[in-house]
Design a protein around this motif. Structure first.
Motif, PDB file in Angstrom:
ATOM      1  N   ASP A  38       0.832  -1.207   0.000  1.00 20.77           N
ATOM      2  CA  ASP A  38       0.000   0.000   0.000  1.00 20.77           C
ATOM      3  C   ASP A  38       0.865   1.256   0.000  1.00 20.77           C
ATOM      4  O   ASP A  38       0.579   2.225  -0.712  1.00 20.77           O
ATOM      5  CB  ASP A  38      -0.937   0.012   1.209  1.00 20.77           C
ATOM      6  CG  ASP A  38      -2.037  -1.039   1.115  1.00 20.77           C
ATOM      7  OD1 ASP A  38      -2.277  -1.559  -0.003  1.00 20.77           O
ATOM      8  OD2 ASP A  38      -2.649  -1.338   2.158  1.00 20.77           O
ATOM      9  N   GLU A  39       1.928   1.240   0.787  1.00 15.63           N
ATOM     10  CA  GLU A  39       2.836   2.397   0.840  1.00 15.63           C
ATOM     11  C   GLU A  39       3.579   2.553  -0.491  1.00 15.63           C
ATOM     12  O   GLU A  39       3.805   3.676  -0.955  1.00 15.63           O
ATOM     13  CB  GLU A  39       3.830   2.246   1.995  1.00 15.63           C
ATOM     14  CG  GLU A  39       4.789   3.402   2.150  1.00 15.63           C
ATOM     15  CD  GLU A  39       4.146   4.747   2.462  1.00 15.63           C
ATOM     16  OE1 GLU A  39       4.806   5.782   2.231  1.00 15.63           O
ATOM     17  OE2 GLU A  39       2.992   4.787   2.928  1.00 15.63           O
ATOM     18  N   ALA A  40       3.944   1.457  -1.118  1.00 21.99           N
ATOM     19  CA  ALA A  40       4.607   1.528  -2.425  1.00 21.99           C
ATOM     20  C   ALA A  40       3.672   2.164  -3.449  1.00 21.99           C
ATOM     21  O   ALA A  40       4.114   2.960  -4.294  1.00 21.99           O
ATOM     22  CB  ALA A  40       5.033   0.134  -2.882  1.00 21.99           C
ATOM     23  N   GLN A  41       2.395   1.859  -3.377  1.00 22.61           N
ATOM     24  CA  GLN A  41       1.433   2.476  -4.286  1.00 22.61           C
ATOM     25  C   GLN A  41       1.308   3.971  -3.978  1.00 22.61           C
ATOM     26  O   GLN A  41       1.294   4.794  -4.888  1.00 22.61           O
ATOM     27  CB  GLN A  41       0.065   1.796  -4.201  1.00 22.61           C
ATOM     28  CG  GLN A  41      -0.946   2.454  -5.138  1.00 22.61           C
ATOM     29  CD  GLN A  41      -2.164   1.607  -5.382  1.00 22.61           C
ATOM     30  OE1 GLN A  41      -2.063   0.398  -5.495  1.00 22.61           O
ATOM     31  NE2 GLN A  41      -3.316   2.256  -5.482  1.00 22.61           N
ATOM     32  N   ARG A  42       1.233   4.292  -2.699  1.00 19.06           N
ATOM     33  CA  ARG A  42       1.107   5.693  -2.305  1.00 19.06           C
ATOM     34  C   ARG A  42       2.307   6.509  -2.794  1.00 19.06           C
ATOM     35  O   ARG A  42       2.155   7.649  -3.222  1.00 19.06           O
ATOM     36  CB  ARG A  42       0.995   5.809  -0.780  1.00 19.06           C
ATOM     37  CG  ARG A  42       0.587   7.200  -0.297  1.00 19.06           C
ATOM     38  CD  ARG A  42       0.599   7.333   1.199  1.00 19.06           C
ATOM     39  NE  ARG A  42       1.928   7.373   1.795  1.00 19.06           N
ATOM     40  CZ  ARG A  42       2.808   8.367   1.662  1.00 19.06           C
ATOM     41  NH1 ARG A  42       2.517   9.398   0.919  1.00 19.06           N
ATOM     42  NH2 ARG A  42       3.973   8.321   2.255  1.00 19.06           N
ATOM     43  N   ARG A  43       3.480   5.894  -2.807  1.00 17.96           N
ATOM     44  CA  ARG A  43       4.700   6.580  -3.248  1.00 17.96           C
ATOM     45  C   ARG A  43       4.873   6.547  -4.768  1.00 17.96           C
ATOM     46  O   ARG A  43       5.846   7.066  -5.286  1.00 17.96           O
ATOM     47  CB  ARG A  43       5.928   5.969  -2.583  1.00 17.96           C
ATOM     48  CG  ARG A  43       5.981   6.196  -1.101  1.00 17.96           C
ATOM     49  CD  ARG A  43       7.220   5.629  -0.487  1.00 17.96           C
ATOM     50  NE  ARG A  43       7.224   5.803   0.959  1.00 17.96           N
ATOM     51  CZ  ARG A  43       8.308   5.695   1.710  1.00 17.96           C
ATOM     52  NH1 ARG A  43       9.487   5.403   1.156  1.00 17.96           N
ATOM     53  NH2 ARG A  43       8.228   5.867   3.015  1.00 17.96           N
ATOM     54  N   GLY A  44       3.958   5.900  -5.463  1.00 23.25           N
ATOM     55  CA  GLY A  44       4.049   5.837  -6.921  1.00 23.25           C
ATOM     56  C   GLY A  44       5.040   4.816  -7.445  1.00 23.25           C
ATOM     57  O   GLY A  44       5.413   4.841  -8.611  1.00 23.25           O
ATOM     58  N   ILE A  45       5.434   3.877  -6.605  1.00 20.30           N
ATOM     59  CA  ILE A  45       6.407   2.856  -6.999  1.00 20.30           C
ATOM     60  C   ILE A  45       5.723   1.648  -7.625  1.00 20.30           C
ATOM     61  O   ILE A  45       6.296   0.963  -8.458  1.00 20.30           O
ATOM     62  CB  ILE A  45       7.259   2.444  -5.777  1.00 20.30           C
ATOM     63  CG1 ILE A  45       8.112   3.644  -5.341  1.00 20.30           C
ATOM     64  CG2 ILE A  45       8.123   1.241  -6.062  1.00 20.30           C
ATOM     65  CD1 ILE A  45       8.844   3.439  -4.037  1.00 20.30           C
ATOM     66  N   ALA A  46       4.505   1.405  -7.215  1.00 18.27           N
ATOM     67  CA  ALA A  46       3.800   0.209  -7.687  1.00 18.27           C
ATOM     68  C   ALA A  46       2.306   0.461  -7.783  1.00 18.27           C
ATOM     69  O   ALA A  46       1.769   1.345  -7.128  1.00 18.27           O
ATOM     70  CB  ALA A  46       4.057  -0.954  -6.731  1.00 18.27           C
ATOM     71  N   ASN A  47       1.666  -0.352  -8.603  1.00 20.77           N
ATOM     72  CA  ASN A  47       0.209  -0.377  -8.688  1.00 20.77           C
ATOM     73  C   ASN A  47      -0.221  -1.651  -7.965  1.00 20.77           C
ATOM     74  O   ASN A  47       0.074  -2.754  -8.425  1.00 20.77           O
ATOM     75  CB  ASN A  47      -0.242  -0.399 -10.150  1.00 20.77           C
ATOM     76  CG  ASN A  47      -1.732  -0.527 -10.281  1.00 20.77           C
ATOM     77  OD1 ASN A  47      -2.325  -1.514  -9.861  1.00 20.77           O
ATOM     78  ND2 ASN A  47      -2.344   0.480 -10.874  1.00 20.77           N
ATOM     79  N   ARG A  48      -0.894  -1.493  -6.838  1.00 17.11           N
ATOM     80  CA  ARG A  48      -1.254  -2.638  -5.998  1.00 17.11           C
ATOM     81  C   ARG A  48      -2.017  -3.697  -6.781  1.00 17.11           C
ATOM     82  O   ARG A  48      -1.726  -4.883  -6.690  1.00 17.11           O
ATOM     83  CB  ARG A  48      -2.074  -2.170  -4.792  1.00 17.11           C
ATOM     84  CG  ARG A  48      -2.341  -3.272  -3.813  1.00 17.11           C
ATOM     85  CD  ARG A  48      -3.093  -2.751  -2.591  1.00 17.11           C
ATOM     86  NE  ARG A  48      -3.023  -3.657  -1.474  1.00 17.11           N
ATOM     87  CZ  ARG A  48      -3.541  -4.864  -1.434  1.00 17.11           C
ATOM     88  NH1 ARG A  48      -4.152  -5.356  -2.478  1.00 17.11           N
ATOM     89  NH2 ARG A  48      -3.440  -5.616  -0.364  1.00 17.11           N
ATOM     90  N   GLU A  49      -2.993  -3.279  -7.571  1.00 15.56           N
ATOM     91  CA  GLU A  49      -3.814  -4.228  -8.329  1.00 15.56           C
ATOM     92  C   GLU A  49      -2.967  -5.016  -9.334  1.00 15.56           C
ATOM     93  O   GLU A  49      -3.095  -6.233  -9.453  1.00 15.56           O
ATOM     94  CB  GLU A  49      -4.930  -3.478  -9.054  1.00 15.56           C
ATOM     95  CG  GLU A  49      -5.933  -4.393  -9.727  1.00 15.56           C
ATOM     96  CD  GLU A  49      -7.072  -3.617 -10.361  1.00 15.56           C
ATOM     97  OE1 GLU A  49      -7.387  -3.925 -11.522  1.00 15.56           O
ATOM     98  OE2 GLU A  49      -7.623  -2.718  -9.686  1.00 15.56           O
ATOM     99  N   ALA A  50      -2.087  -4.328 -10.033  1.00 17.32           N
ATOM    100  CA  ALA A  50      -1.211  -4.999 -11.013  1.00 17.32           C
ATOM    101  C   ALA A  50      -0.253  -5.956 -10.319  1.00 17.32           C
ATOM    102  O   ALA A  50       0.009  -7.066 -10.819  1.00 17.32           O
ATOM    103  CB  ALA A  50      -0.430  -3.973 -11.827  1.00 17.32           C
ATOM    104  N   GLU A  51       0.263  -5.552  -9.172  1.00 17.23           N
ATOM    105  CA  GLU A  51       1.188  -6.416  -8.417  1.00 17.23           C
ATOM    106  C   GLU A  51       0.474  -7.679  -7.935  1.00 17.23           C
ATOM    107  O   GLU A  51       1.028  -8.772  -7.995  1.00 17.23           O
ATOM    108  CB  GLU A  51       1.790  -5.665  -7.231  1.00 17.23           C
ATOM    109  CG  GLU A  51       2.758  -4.574  -7.618  1.00 17.23           C
ATOM    110  CD  GLU A  51       3.973  -5.064  -8.374  1.00 17.23           C
ATOM    111  OE1 GLU A  51       4.435  -6.206  -8.132  1.00 17.23           O
ATOM    112  OE2 GLU A  51       4.481  -4.307  -9.212  1.00 17.23           O
ATOM    113  N   MET A  52      -0.743  -7.524  -7.448  1.00 18.35           N
ATOM    114  CA  MET A  52      -1.480  -8.680  -6.961  1.00 18.35           C
ATOM    115  C   MET A  52      -1.836  -9.628  -8.109  1.00 18.35           C
ATOM    116  O   MET A  52      -1.811 -10.850  -7.947  1.00 18.35           O
ATOM    117  CB  MET A  52      -2.731  -8.240  -6.200  1.00 18.35           C
ATOM    118  CG  MET A  52      -2.409  -7.457  -4.918  1.00 18.35           C
ATOM    119  SD  MET A  52      -1.146  -8.213  -3.867  1.00 18.35           S
ATOM    120  CE  MET A  52      -2.029  -9.628  -3.271  1.00 18.35           C
TER     121      MET A  52
END
Length: 163
Positions: A38-52
């Motif tokens: 969630d924090e990685a998404q907030r920081r713009g490092i990852a898209n949670r949905e795509a990662e999952m």
């Protein structure tokens, strides 16, 4: 022989994870705790949905490979001839793999290996606490004792068909 087989089974586990992570934990953010992702998404490092989604694909492949390896070891390599032996072997492999994942992979490799540190996520804890590892592995052990039942039956059937 079982010690060698268990070591090879855990090595297969490790190699599959290593192939997924390659040279950066960024390739496997789906392994990290939810708060980290969630924090990685907030920081713009990852898209949670795509990662999952990527994680579900990897885990499907991973589970199939590990299941086939277990069936091959118990049913073909060991040539089990009775359900009790097949069940005990399946339990042994699954439980050892479970604790190998929790202790060796989650706690030792992830906490000590630089490969798991994600640039841009400095200061965010990513190693699972011992309490979480122990609770999760304890619950998984109970599940694996049940899951070993159909695996033993399939391994026994495989052994009878081939031999």
């Amino acid at each position: 022989m079982p010690a060698l087989q268990i070591a090879l089974y855990c090595l297969l586990f490790f190699l599959l994870v290593k192939c997924a992570v390659k040279d950066s934990g960024r390739n496997c953010l789906y392994f990290y705790p939810k708060a980290y992702l969630d924090e990685a998404q907030r920081r713009g490092i990852a898209n949670r949905e795509a990662e999952m989604k990527k994680g579900r694909r990897f885990m499907a492949f991973f589970c199939i490979v590990m299941l086939l390896a277990l069936l091959a070891i118990v049913g073909l390599w060991n040539r089990v001839s009775d359900f009790g032996t097949a069940y005990l072997q399946a339990c042994l492999f699954l439980v050892v793999m479970n604790w190998f994942d929790g202790i060796v992979i989650d706690r030792l490799w992830v906490s000590k290996g630089r490969i798991w540190r994600v640039e841009g996520m400095e200061g965010v804890p990513y190693v699972k606490p011992w309490r979480d590892v122990l609770v999760r592995r304890g619950l998984a052990t109970a599940i694996y004792l049940i899951l070993a039942l159909p695996i033993a039956g399939i391994a026994l059937l495989m052994g009878k068909i081939v031999f």
